[in-house]
Design an enzyme around this catalytic site. Structure first.
Site, PDB file in Angstrom:
ATOM      1  N   CYS A   1     -11.407   8.149  -3.795  1.00  0.00           N
ATOM      2  CA  CYS A   1     -10.113   7.867  -3.849  1.00  0.00           C
ATOM      3  C   CYS A   1      -9.042   8.671  -4.585  1.00  0.00           C
ATOM      4  CB  CYS A   1     -10.220   6.729  -5.243  1.00  0.00           C
ATOM      5  SG  CYS A   1      -8.435   6.301  -5.577  1.00  0.00           S
TER       6      CYS A   1
ATOM      7  N   CYS B   1      -7.698   8.449  -8.300  1.00  0.00           N
ATOM      8  CA  CYS B   1      -8.660   8.502  -9.547  1.00  0.00           C
ATOM      9  C   CYS B   1      -8.455   9.752 -10.240  1.00  0.00           C
ATOM     10  CB  CYS B   1     -10.136   8.295  -9.088  1.00  0.00           C
ATOM     11  SG  CYS B   1     -10.484   6.548  -8.855  1.00  0.00           S
TER      12      CYS B   1
ATOM     13  N   ALA C   1      -4.825  14.385  -0.700  1.00  0.00           N
ATOM     14  CA  ALA C   1      -4.612  14.803   0.712  1.00  0.00           C
ATOM     15  C   ALA C   1      -4.173  16.455   0.867  1.00  0.00           C
ATOM     16  CB  ALA C   1      -3.817  13.841   1.354  1.00  0.00           C
TER      17      ALA C   1
ATOM     18  N   ASN D   1       4.927  12.162  -3.843  1.00  0.00           N
ATOM     19  CA  ASN D   1       4.163  11.381  -2.574  1.00  0.00           C
ATOM     20  C   ASN D   1       3.837  12.587  -1.584  1.00  0.00           C
ATOM     21  OD1 ASN D   1       3.402   9.928  -0.319  1.00  0.00           O
ATOM     22  ND2 ASN D   1       4.320   8.089  -1.073  1.00  0.00           N
TER      23      ASN D   1
ATOM     24  N   HIS E   1     -10.136   2.478 -11.314  1.00  0.00           N
ATOM     25  CA  HIS E   1      -9.846   2.325  -9.970  1.00  0.00           C
ATOM     26  C   HIS E   1      -9.851   0.588  -9.522  1.00  0.00           C
ATOM     27  CE1 HIS E   1     -10.093   3.178  -5.648  1.00  0.00           C
ATOM     28  NE2 HIS E   1     -11.013   2.376  -5.507  1.00  0.00           N
TER      29      HIS E   1
ATOM     30  N   ASN F   1       3.362  -2.060  -3.609  1.00  0.00           N
ATOM     31  CA  ASN F   1       2.837  -3.056  -2.793  1.00  0.00           C
ATOM     32  C   ASN F   1       1.282  -3.234  -3.169  1.00  0.00           C
ATOM     33  OD1 ASN F   1       5.017  -2.963  -0.851  1.00  0.00           O
ATOM     34  ND2 ASN F   1       4.202  -0.987  -0.010  1.00  0.00           N
TER      35      ASN F   1
ATOM     36  N   SER G   1      -2.536   0.643   1.070  1.00  0.00           N
ATOM     37  CA  SER G   1      -3.986   1.215   1.769  1.00  0.00           C
ATOM     38  C   SER G   1      -4.958   1.671   0.761  1.00  0.00           C
ATOM     39  CB  SER G   1      -3.662   2.485   2.648  1.00  0.00           C
ATOM     40  OG  SER G   1      -2.583   3.250   1.975  1.00  0.00           O
TER      41      SER G   1
ATOM     42  N   HIS H   1      -6.674   1.242  -5.630  1.00  0.00           N
ATOM     43  CA  HIS H   1      -6.425   1.801  -7.233  1.00  0.00           C
ATOM     44  C   HIS H   1      -5.039   1.271  -7.513  1.00  0.00           C
ATOM     45  CE1 HIS H   1      -7.396   4.877 -10.302  1.00  0.00           C
ATOM     46  NE2 HIS H   1      -6.081   4.652 -10.734  1.00  0.00           N
TER      47      HIS H   1
ATOM     48  N   HIS I   1      -1.432   1.221  -8.276  1.00  0.00           N
ATOM     49  CA  HIS I   1      -0.266   2.310  -8.130  1.00  0.00           C
ATOM     50  C   HIS I   1       0.846   1.662  -7.571  1.00  0.00           C
ATOM     51  CE1 HIS I   1      -1.624   2.378  -4.140  1.00  0.00           C
ATOM     52  NE2 HIS I   1      -0.407   2.996  -3.771  1.00  0.00           N
TER      53      HIS I   1
ATOM     54  N   GLN J   1       5.130   2.805  -6.197  1.00  0.00           N
ATOM     55  CA  GLN J   1       5.877   3.980  -5.583  1.00  0.00           C
ATOM     56  C   GLN J   1       7.282   3.942  -6.152  1.00  0.00           C
ATOM     57  OE1 GLN J   1       5.446   4.752  -1.540  1.00  0.00           O
ATOM     58  NE2 GLN J   1       3.965   3.306  -1.401  1.00  0.00           N
TER      59      GLN J   1
ATOM     60  N   HIS K   1      16.727  -6.669 -13.284  1.00  0.00           N
ATOM     61  CA  HIS K   1      15.867  -7.724 -12.707  1.00  0.00           C
ATOM     62  C   HIS K   1      14.701  -7.236 -11.893  1.00  0.00           C
ATOM     63  CE1 HIS K   1      18.645  -7.695  -9.608  1.00  0.00           C
ATOM     64  NE2 HIS K   1      17.851  -7.950  -8.809  1.00  0.00           N
TER      65      HIS K   1
ATOM     66  N   HIS L   1      12.044  -8.405  -8.820  1.00  0.00           N
ATOM     67  CA  HIS L   1      11.655  -9.478  -7.647  1.00  0.00           C
ATOM     68  C   HIS L   1       9.978  -9.302  -7.398  1.00  0.00           C
ATOM     69  CE1 HIS L   1      16.010 -10.271  -6.552  1.00  0.00           C
ATOM     70  NE2 HIS L   1      16.091  -9.015  -6.322  1.00  0.00           N
TER      71      HIS L   1
ATOM     72  N   LEU M   1       7.002 -15.053   8.233  1.00  0.00           N
ATOM     73  CA  LEU M   1       8.486 -15.143   8.241  1.00  0.00           C
ATOM     74  C   LEU M   1       8.640 -14.136   9.836  1.00  0.00           C
ATOM     75  CD1 LEU M   1       9.773 -14.150   4.783  1.00  0.00           C
ATOM     76  CD2 LEU M   1       9.700 -16.386   5.832  1.00  0.00           C
TER      77      LEU M   1
ATOM     78  N   TYR N   1      11.708 -17.773  14.014  1.00  0.00           N
ATOM     79  CA  TYR N   1      12.940 -18.068  13.482  1.00  0.00           C
ATOM     80  C   TYR N   1      13.622 -17.493  12.353  1.00  0.00           C
ATOM     81  CZ  TYR N   1      16.609 -21.679  12.363  1.00  0.00           C
ATOM     82  OH  TYR N   1      17.539 -22.305  12.412  1.00  0.00           O
TER      83      TYR N   1
HETATM   84  O1  LIG Z   1       5.816 -23.406  14.251  1.00  0.00           O
HETATM   85  P1  LIG Z   1       4.721 -22.617  14.074  1.00  0.00           P
HETATM   86  O2  LIG Z   1       4.273 -22.008  15.429  1.00  0.00           O
HETATM   87  O3  LIG Z   1       3.604 -23.717  13.571  1.00  0.00           O
HETATM   88  O4  LIG Z   1       4.725 -21.593  12.834  1.00  0.00           O
HETATM   89  C1  LIG Z   1       5.187 -20.223  12.976  1.00  0.00           C
HETATM   90  O5  LIG Z   1       6.728 -20.109  13.408  1.00  0.00           O
HETATM   91  C2  LIG Z   1       7.488 -20.660  12.719  1.00  0.00           C
HETATM   92  C3  LIG Z   1       8.921 -20.411  13.189  1.00  0.00           C
HETATM   93  O6  LIG Z   1       9.034 -18.890  13.398  1.00  0.00           O
HETATM   94  C4  LIG Z   1       7.410 -19.966  11.188  1.00  0.00           C
HETATM   95  O7  LIG Z   1       8.199 -20.656  10.346  1.00  0.00           O
HETATM   96  C5  LIG Z   1       6.003 -20.393  10.500  1.00  0.00           C
HETATM   97  O8  LIG Z   1       5.942 -19.349   9.377  1.00  0.00           O
HETATM   98  C6  LIG Z   1       5.043 -19.648  11.697  1.00  0.00           C
HETATM   99  O9  LIG Z   1       3.714 -19.787  11.246  1.00  0.00           O
HETATM  100  O1  LIG Z   2       3.518   4.214   1.538  1.00  0.00           O
HETATM  101  P1  LIG Z   2       2.373   3.553   1.958  1.00  0.00           P
HETATM  102  O2  LIG Z   2       1.875   2.639   0.754  1.00  0.00           O
HETATM  103  O3  LIG Z   2       1.503   4.522   2.631  1.00  0.00           O
HETATM  104  O4  LIG Z   2       2.872   2.391   2.933  1.00  0.00           O
HETATM  105  C1  LIG Z   2       3.355   1.065   2.812  1.00  0.00           C
HETATM  106  O5  LIG Z   2       4.504   1.229   2.015  1.00  0.00           O
HETATM  107  C2  LIG Z   2       5.551   1.478   2.544  1.00  0.00           C
HETATM  108  C3  LIG Z   2       6.961   1.338   1.759  1.00  0.00           C
HETATM  109  O6  LIG Z   2       7.160  -0.009   1.429  1.00  0.00           O
HETATM  110  C4  LIG Z   2       5.953   1.149   4.110  1.00  0.00           C
HETATM  111  O7  LIG Z   2       7.012   1.671   4.854  1.00  0.00           O
HETATM  112  C5  LIG Z   2       4.635   1.135   4.877  1.00  0.00           C
HETATM  113  O8  LIG Z   2       4.859   0.448   5.996  1.00  0.00           O
HETATM  114  C6  LIG Z   2       3.359   0.386   4.041  1.00  0.00           C
HETATM  115  O9  LIG Z   2       2.462   0.346   4.881  1.00  0.00           O
END
Ligand SMILES: O=P(O)(O)O[C@H]1O[C@H](CO)[C@@H](O)[C@H](O)[C@H]1O
Ligand SMILES: O=P(O)(O)O[C@H]1O[C@H](CO)[C@@H](O)[C@H](O)[C@H]1O
Lengths: 385, 385
Positions: free
Chosen positions: B52, B55, B61, B77, B121, B187, B195, B198, B200, B202, B333, B335, B350, B353
Site C-alpha cells: 500500500c 501505509c 509511486a 498527490n 490500513h 472518495n 482505488s 487505506h 484517506h 484529498q 458545512h 456534504h 443518476l 433522465y
Molecule cells: O427506468 P429504469 O431503466 O428502471 O431506471 C434507470 O433509469 C432511470 C432514468 O434515467 C433512473 O432514474 C434510474 O436510476 C435508472 O436505474
Molecule cells: O484521485 P483518485 O482517487 O485517483 O481518483 C478518483 O477521484 C478523483 C477526484 O474526485 C476523480 O477525478 C477520479 O475520477 C476518481 O477515480
C-alpha cells in the site's frame, strides 16, 4: 495553432450551452489504475428471450401483453416516475416565512413511456442499419407531435409533416393534460443502470421544464438576444465545421462532435447544421441523416474498446409548450454521455471533486474526437464472425 | 402536517443553496430491480499492507518514502490534477469573434494533496472514535490556514487559533502562489472510484473558484443581501431544528440532516448551527463536535446495510481568497453523497433522465432521515466480533 498547448496544461473550459465549467487535466491519464473494474458485457444473448418483458408477444410486469410488433413499440412505463393523476398539493405557507423560503416544493404530473427499438432481443443501435433506425426516429417524432401544445408554432409544422403509417405499433393514448417538456432518452448497459438489454429507450413527459433543458433554454435565449437573433448551436456548428478539430462524423444535416466543453471522456453531441427547433422540423432526408449519425456514433463507440459501449443518450429540443421566444431559440441536438475511459472495464468516476467542486476530465475532447474518427467502418462484432 | 402528502405524490423540491431542482418520485421504490449489482466490499484487510502506498514507512509511486506517522500524514498527490507550474496559456482572440464566444478556456494552476486519516490500513472513519477523528480536523484546519490569503479577514482568526503541535506529520511546503479555493474531500469505496482502501482523503487547491462552491456562494450572497444580512444555512439549521423531520443527529455545534433538496437516497449535510465561515472559526469544542458528527454519520451509514458504505464527502467553506462579502456569506458545512439505495449491492443510478433532464430520487429525505436515525449505536462489525 497556439491552442495545442491545451493538450499539456490544466485548464477550465466554458460550456456556453449551460453556463458552466469543466476542469481539464490532460496529463492525468498517466496515473495507474488500481480501482474498480466494470464487468465487460456478454455478447451471447438470444434473439428472443421468453422472460424479457420487452420482447414481442411477451407478458409485462402489470399483466399486459406486448403485440407481435415488427419495428418499434410504445407503451406507458409500468413504473412511471410521474403520473397523469395524483392528489393535489397545496404548500402550507406562501407568506415569506422561513419555511416558504427554504422548504419549497411543487407538484409534478406527467406521463412516462418505454419505446422498444427493435423486436430482436440481442441487437443494439450499433447493430442496426440506418434504415432500421429510421422507424425509431418516426416513433419519437409521432410521440412528440401527439403531446405538442396546439398553440405552439410547431403544431402547424407537425400536422404538415407527412408521417404516413410505417407499420409502427403506436399504442399511446392522447395525454389528458398539456405538458411542458418531453425528455426522450436511452440508458444503455448495466453500468448505466439499465436493467434489460433488449434495445429500448424511455420518454418522460412532465408539467415542469426540467433543470437541464431549462439551463440550455436560458443560455440559448440570452445568446439570441445578445447576438441579434443568431442561434448559439447553429453558430457553434458553423465554427466547428470550419475548425475540423472535434468532429467525429458529418453528413448533410448533422455534425457529430466531441464538444469543446465535454465532461465525459468520449462525450458526443449530434447537432443540426441548420436551425431546427425540434424533431418535427426535419423532413425525410433529415430523419435519414439523423439515423445515420446515430448509427455512426454508436458503432464507433462499440469499436473503440471492442465492447458493448455503455452510455446515456438523449434529445434536447423545443418544449412542448412554451413562449414563442423559447421555441424559436431551441435547437435540436442529441447528447451522448458514456462513462468508459480507458478500455471496456475502466470507467471515469465523476465523484468527490466532481460532485463537490467541478467536473474534471483527463483526455481532451480533441484527443477523444481523433480516436472516434479512427474507429469507423464495420462493427467489430461483425468482422469477428 | 399537510406536507405528508409529499410521501405519495411526484413533486420537485427546490435547492436554495445551489439554485436547482430535484424530482422526487416516492412511489418508485416499488419497481423490481434486475440491473447491475455492486460487489459488497470485503472486510478482511490487514492492518498493514506492504504494497500500500499510503501505509507508514512504505514507498510511493514517485519513489518517496512515507514517514512512520502516528495520526495523519499529508503529502503532495503524485498524480495531481493541477500543478503549481505550467506553460502559460494566452487564448488566440479576445475580440468578440465566434471562437472567443464559443471556445473559451482559462489556465488553472494549484496544488493537490493526499491526507491519510490513520496509520491502520484496515480502518475507516466509521471505525474511528471521535478522539481519533479530531486529528484529521486539525490537519484540514492547518492545511486551510497555510493557504489562506494574508488579506482575508480569516487570516487573523487563523493565527489566533491555537493549533499546538499534535504529533501530525504536516510535511506540506508553503504554496508558491495565492490560490482561490481549497476543496477538501474523501472518495470512499470502489463504487466511488476509490482505488485504495487505506483511509484517506484529498485536497485540491486551485486558482479558480470551482463550479459548486461558486453556485453556493452566489446563492448565499443573494440571500444575505435580500434578507438583511441573514445567512441562508444558519436560517436553514434553525428551521430544521424546529421541524425535527429530517435530522439524523445533533450536538452542541452541528446538525446532521437529510436536506429537503437531497439528490442521493441517503445524502446527508452536516451544518454548523452558529454562523461559522470556515474551519478556522471553530474552537476545540467545535472541532470535537464536528469529529463526533462525522463519526455518527459514517457509523450509521455502515450500519444501514451492514456494509462498508461507499460515499463521496467534502467540506464547503469560505474561499481562501475572496471579497469580504464572499467570506462573510460563507457558512461551513459538509456534504455526504452516497450512492446506495436498497442494500449493500443496489445503488441509485443518476443516469439518462438525471443527466439529460433533472436529478430524480425515489425515497423522500424524511424517510431516509428516519432510517438513519434508527441506525445509531455500536458499529455492526464490532457487535459481530
Ligand atoms: O427506468 P429504469 O431503466 O428502471 O431506471 C434507470 O433509469 C432511470 C432514468 O434515467 C433512473 O432514474 C434510474 O436510476 C435508472 O436505474
Ligand atoms: O484521485 P483518485 O482517487 O485517483 O481518483 C478518483 O477521484 C478523483 C477526484 O474526485 C476523480 O477525478 C477520479 O475520477 C476518481 O477515480
Amino acid at each position: 495553432m497556439p491552442e495545442s498547448i491545451l493538450d499539456d496544461i490544466s485548464h477550465r473550459r466554458y460550456n456556453p450551452l449551460r453556463g458552466s465549467w469543466v476542469l481539464v487535466s490532460p496529463h492525468r491519464t498517466k496515473r495507474p489504475w488500481q480501482g474498480q473494474q466494470e464487468r465487460a458485457s456478454k455478447t451471447t444473448l438470444p434473439a428472443y428471450d421468453p422472460s424479457c418483458y420487452l420482447c414481442p408477444g411477451n407478458k409485462r410486469a402489470q399483466g399486459d401483453t406486448n403485440p407481435k410488433y415488427e419495428k418499434t413499440f410504445v407503451f406507458v412505463n409500468d413504473y412511471s416516475a410521474v403520473k397523469e393523476e395524483q392528489a393535489e398539493y397545496n404548500p402550507e405557507n406562501k407568506d415569506g416565512s422561513l419555511s416558504s423560503r427554504l422548504l419549497h416544493a411543487e407538484s409534478v404530473t406527467g406521463k412516462c413511456y418505454v419505446i422498444t427499438f427493435d423486436p430482436s432481443h440481442n441487437l443494439t443501435l450499433a447493430d442496426l442499419t440506418t434504415a432500421q433506425i429510421v422507424p425509431i426516429i418516426h416513433t419519437w417524432t409521432m410521440l412528440y407531435t401527439a403531446h405538442l401544445s396546439p398553440k405552439s408554432p410547431l403544431a402547424r409544422v407537425a400536422s404538415a409533416t407527412t408521417l404516413a403509417p410505417h407499420g409502427l405499433a403506436d399504442s399511446f393514448a392522447t395525454p389528458t393534460a398539456q405538458y411542458r417538456y418531453m425528455q426522450i432518452f436511452e440508458n444503455k448497459g448495466a453500468a448505466m443502470g439499465c436493467s434489460n438489454p433488449h434495445p429500448h429507450g424511455q420518454v418522460w413527459t412532465t408539467t415542469s421544464l426540467p433543470e437541464e433543458p431549462f439551463l440550455e433554454l436560458e443560455q440559448l435565449q440570452k445568446y439570441r438576444r445578445e447576438q441579434g437573433g443568431a442561434n448559439l448551436l447553429e453558430d457553434y456548428a458553423t465554427l466547428e465545421a470550419s475548425k475540423q478539430e472535434r468532429i467525429v462524423f458529418e453528413n448533410g444535416s448533422f455534425l457529430a462532435l466531441c464538444p469543446w466543453w465535454a465532461i465525459w471522456p468520449f462525450e458526443v453531441m449530434i447537432v443540426s447544421k441548420q436551425h431546427k427547433r425540434a424533431l418535427v422540423d426535419f423532413d425525410d432526408k433529415g430523419r435519414d441523416d439523423l439515423a445515420e449519425a446515430i448509427a455512426e456514433i454508436t458503432r464507433r463507440y462499440d469499436n473503440l474498446f471492442e465492447t458493448h459501449f455503455p452510455y446515456s443518450m438523449g434529445l434536447h429540443q423545443a418544449p412542448l409548450d412554451g413562449t414563442k421566444e423559447e421555441i424559436e431559440a431551441s435547437h435540436f441536438h442529441v447528447h451522448f454521455y458514456p462513462p468508459l475511459l480507458r478500455g471496456a472495464t475502466v470507467r471515469k468516476f465523476l465523484v468527490g471533486y466532481e460532485m463537490l467542486a467541478e467536473p474534471q476530465r483527463d483526455i481532451t475532447p480533441e484527443q477523444a474526437a481523433a480516436r472516434l474518427r479512427n474507429c469507423g467502418g464495420e462493427l467489430y462484432r461483425r468482422k469477428l464472425n
